[in-house]
Design an enzyme around this catalytic site. Structure first.
Site, PDB file in Angstrom:
ATOM      1  N   HIS A   8      38.137  29.125  42.231  1.00 51.17           N
ATOM      2  CA  HIS A   8      37.292  28.200  42.989  1.00 51.17           C
ATOM      3  C   HIS A   8      37.954  27.668  44.260  1.00 51.17           C
ATOM      4  O   HIS A   8      37.352  26.887  44.983  1.00 51.17           O
ATOM      5  CB  HIS A   8      36.860  27.018  42.112  1.00 51.17           C
TER       6      HIS A   8
ATOM      7  N   LYS B 198      33.124  34.732  43.864  1.00 57.51           N
ATOM      8  CA  LYS B 198      32.666  33.376  44.212  1.00 57.51           C
ATOM      9  C   LYS B 198      32.545  33.273  45.734  1.00 57.51           C
ATOM     10  O   LYS B 198      31.587  33.773  46.297  1.00 57.51           O
ATOM     11  CB  LYS B 198      33.563  32.341  43.566  1.00 57.51           C
TER      12      LYS B 198
ATOM     13  N   SER C   1      36.789  23.695  37.596  1.00 55.96           N
ATOM     14  CA  SER C   1      35.400  23.951  37.981  1.00 55.96           C
ATOM     15  C   SER C   1      34.411  22.913  37.475  1.00 55.96           C
ATOM     16  O   SER C   1      33.301  22.842  37.976  1.00 55.96           O
ATOM     17  CB  SER C   1      34.993  25.339  37.510  1.00 55.96           C
TER      18      SER C   1
HETATM   19  C1  PLP Z   1      34.976  32.088  37.580  1.00 51.89           C
HETATM   20  C2  PLP Z   1      36.354  32.122  37.133  1.00 51.89           C
HETATM   21  C3  PLP Z   1      36.915  33.307  36.643  1.00 51.89           C
HETATM   22  C4  PLP Z   1      36.102  34.559  36.454  1.00 51.89           C
HETATM   23  O1  PLP Z   1      35.911  35.227  37.655  1.00 51.89           O
HETATM   24  P1  PLP Z   1      34.864  36.439  37.701  1.00 51.89           P
HETATM   25  O2  PLP Z   1      35.217  37.167  38.943  1.00 51.89           O
HETATM   26  O3  PLP Z   1      33.496  35.833  37.727  1.00 51.89           O
HETATM   27  O4  PLP Z   1      35.078  37.257  36.484  1.00 51.89           O
HETATM   28  C5  PLP Z   1      38.252  33.301  36.293  1.00 51.89           C
HETATM   29  N1  PLP Z   1      38.998  32.175  36.400  1.00 51.89           N
HETATM   30  C6  PLP Z   1      38.485  31.018  36.851  1.00 51.89           C
HETATM   31  C7  PLP Z   1      39.368  29.822  36.975  1.00 51.89           C
HETATM   32  C8  PLP Z   1      37.147  30.948  37.226  1.00 51.89           C
HETATM   33  O5  PLP Z   1      36.636  29.800  37.682  1.00 51.89           O
END
Ligand code: PLP
Length: 397
Positions: A214, A244, A186
């Site tokens: 992502h 996301k 990310s």
């Molecule tokens: C954003 C993210 C999460 C967390 O996801 P949420 O649904 O916001 O709790 C977990 N793993 C990765 C790789 C992320 O980028």
């Protein structure tokens, strides 16, 4: 050791953060988290959400949430294993499995929760986990919940992974060995080398675990990084988030029927934390239906990302090694990056600075997240502000 009370601990540490400029003040949005956001009465171009496809504010998702809330209520009433599993949860999980091309899927309250749930449900004392050094915080915490030995390998360094897998196997010390990676990283927007990881995993008999928070909705015609590489039947755990690209809240694990059956009896957030509320589940179902029936939003996302990235490069900025819509604009020093972000904000662009310790010292960047919901006009305005601030701070000519 000298004893220290809570009040002085908090006061001292808060003061230290503020002194170093590392204290983060949160400004609530006065409306939806769309391509334009309102903060303290000002409208800003929003380049900081994870709302890749604009689904967080999509009327179809909103209507689905309202209808399900009227039918099923505001809350689900219990944990999944007591009687909090509604027909909606079952429907969502079937759709997620079809979407991910796996036998089954199980939904959790968040992506973060998935990593708390899934890793410790299968890994324990006498096992080892090979983990990319840039893996997400929730993976690191998920690994900490196990008694397994965690072995970090250099970021996407396949020679290092191979050597450490070989050494772990040859030592004879471990029963199960797992390799865990983000699908898309990310901070830089680079994609994990999944074909190499799968090859190494098959050579050394490793369990494979990809957290595609992502990548889902973005790569592989929406199905994610694993599908992008055509590896759907060669990855054991596919983790996704519903917060996301899907635009709502929640997370899921997709995999074999046996894996999902096991998680439903052994993973702690499934057993001990209340199920997702009906409105959120219904919105997620609507989002998955949209993702599975058309590519229009993904195409717009990628076109907007290409437009922003080319625009920044044309101005003379570096966007690093990104291969996805995640668009870093590398600035450099920590203070300089913070100043850049503050100036963008004053000029009407909301884009967060990411600095040490989140990224290495001297590689501070503004992380831009273009979405399908941005118009070309919004991106042009953002680029004009980048040009103005870049000249002012003498980062571009
Ligand atoms: C954003 C993210 C999460 C967390 O996801 P949420 O649904 O916001 O709790 C977990 N793993 C990765 C790789 C992320 O980028």
């Amino acid at each position: 050791m000298a004893s220290i009370g809570l009040a002085s601990f908090l006061r001292r540490n808060l003061a230290e953060l503020k002194e170093k400029g590392l204290y983060n003040t949160i400004e609530p949005l006065e409306g939806p988290n769309g391509p334009i956001i309102r903060i303290v009465g000002r409208d800003l171009i929003n380049l900081s959400s994870n709302n890749y496809l604009g689904l967080a504010t999509d009327s179809r998702l909103v209507e689905a949430a309202v209808e399900a809330t009227r039918t099923f209520g505001a809350g689900s009433g219990a944990v999944r294993t007591i009687n909090g599993t509604l027909a909606l949860h079952a429907e969502l999980e079937e759709k997620l499995a079809a979407f991910k091309h796996t036998e089954a899927a199980v939904a959790y309250q968040s992506g973060f929760n998935c990593n708390m749930a899934a890793i410790s449900a299968v890994m324990g004392a006498g096992d080892a986990i090979l983990s990319d050094e840039l893996n997400h915080a929730s993976i690191i915490d998920g690994c900490r919940l196990t008694k397994a030995t965690v072995i970090r390998y250099g970021h996407s360094d396949m020679d290092d992974l191979r050597a450490k897998a070989q050494e772990a196997r040859a030592s004879g010390k471990y029963d199960k060995i797992m390799v865990i990676t983000d699908g898309v990283f990310s901070m830089d927007g680079d994609i994990a080398k999944l074909p190499d990881i799968v090859r190494i995993a098959e050579e050394f008999d490793l369990i494979t675990y990809v957290d595609d928070a992502h990548g889902s909705g973005v790569l592989g015609e929406g199905a994610g990084t694993v599908k992008h590489f055509g590896l759907s039947d060669r990855i054991d755990f596919q983790i996704g988030t519903l917060s996301k690209a899907v635009g709502v809240v929640g997370g899921y694990v997709a995999g074999s029927r046996d894996l999902i059956d096991w998680l439903k009896v052994r993973s702690r957030p499934f057993l001990f934390s209340t199920a997702l509320p009906p409105g959120a589940v219904a919105s997620c179902i609507a989002a998955i239906d949209i993702l599975r029936t058309g590519k229009e939003l993904q195409e717009r996302l990628w076109a907007n990302a290409a437009y922003l990235q080319q625009g920044l490069r044309r101005l003379g900025f570096s966007t690093g090694v990104t291969e996805t819509p995640i668009t870093p604009c590398i600035i450099g020093g920590e203070e300089e990056t913070q100043r850049f972000s503050a100036r963008l904000y004053e000029e009407g662009v909301y884009a967060k600075a990411i600095v040490f310790p989140t990224v290495p010292r001297g590689t501070g960047r503004i992380r831009n997240m273009p979405t399908a919901a941005h118009t070309t006009e919004m991106l042009d305005r953002a680029l004009a502000v980048y040009e103005k601030v870049g000249r002012e701070l003498k980062l571009i000519g």
